[in-house]
Design an enzyme around this catalytic site. Sequence first.
Site, PDB file in Angstrom:
ATOM      1  CG  ASP A  23      -1.928   1.241   1.126  1.00  0.00           C
ATOM      2  OD1 ASP A  23      -2.216   1.531   0.223  1.00  0.00           O
ATOM      3  OD2 ASP A  23      -2.661   1.168   2.141  1.00  0.00           O
ATOM      4  CG  HIS A  40       0.000   1.995  -9.370  1.00  0.00           C
ATOM      5  ND1 HIS A  40      -0.392   1.443  -8.201  1.00  0.00           N
ATOM      6  CD2 HIS A  40      -1.356   2.599  -9.505  1.00  0.00           C
ATOM      7  CE1 HIS A  40      -1.465   1.933  -7.746  1.00  0.00           C
ATOM      8  NE2 HIS A  40      -2.176   2.524  -8.756  1.00  0.00           N
ATOM      9  CG  LEU A 133       9.016 -16.881  -2.649  1.00  0.00           C
ATOM     10  CD1 LEU A 133       9.115 -16.759  -0.991  1.00  0.00           C
ATOM     11  CD2 LEU A 133       9.235 -15.453  -3.240  1.00  0.00           C
TER      12      LEU A 133
END
Length: 238
Positions: A23, A40, A133
């Site tokens: 955020d 963004h 991952l």
Amino acid sequence: MSLFRKKNNFSRPIPEHIAIIMDGNGRWAKKRSLPRSAGHAAGSKNFKDIARYCNKIGLKYLTVYAFSTENWKRPKEEVDNIMNILRDYLKDAKNFKDENIKVKFIGNLEPLADDIKVLIDDAEKESQNATGLHLNIALNYGGRDEIVHAVKRIINEGIPESEITEQTVCDRLYTAGQPDPDFIIRPSGEYRLSNYLIWQSAYAEYWFSDILWPDFKPKHLETAIEEFNHRNRRYGGV
Ligand code: FPP
């Protein structure tokens, strides 16, 4: 030389599953008098750096919130911009394999554009045998929507009420088969979950900070993980 060389310098074992709410992109751009799209873009670059770092330190699961079921309310231009960032990222899908990252998208993918669905499918297939991952990208994701989806599946499968347990629900969430997040991080000075992993986060630890997502660097994650490692988790016991 030991075959089990430690991948990181943390004082204790790191969490198994970290979930992040990315955020603050808009505010990061505003502070610099830039358009939200620049925020963004910076957030997306940061996401790649953080995912790479998590893989390097041997984290098993990372889940990031890329687009919520509520984010469609944003102006079309901004939604298109986020979708284009995603397209560019997915077009590099071979990177997942090269980096040994296994990617999975969680959320209701049905309403997405067809070309994005194909790219997602390719990325998941391409990376399915990666052993590093596990990266979950939450896209058109909402925790309540996920639970409704699970309930519908239970009903459609005709499972009798007497056989329904918590596990029955867990097995029908988008994260089925994965450990719950043990650590949830939200930068940007907001102190809420915003419909993120609401079932899975029942016993998670939380870490909040004022840093805006594009400025949230591996050193901040390192600090957060060290703090996590000193929390006393009792799971309702004493
Ligand atoms: C929240 O910041 C951010 C989003 C809703 C979009 C997050 C998307 C990215 C970081 C790009 C994702 C890319 C990939 C490749 C997964 P905000 O816009 O709500 O910021 P604000 O609260 O400051 O306005």
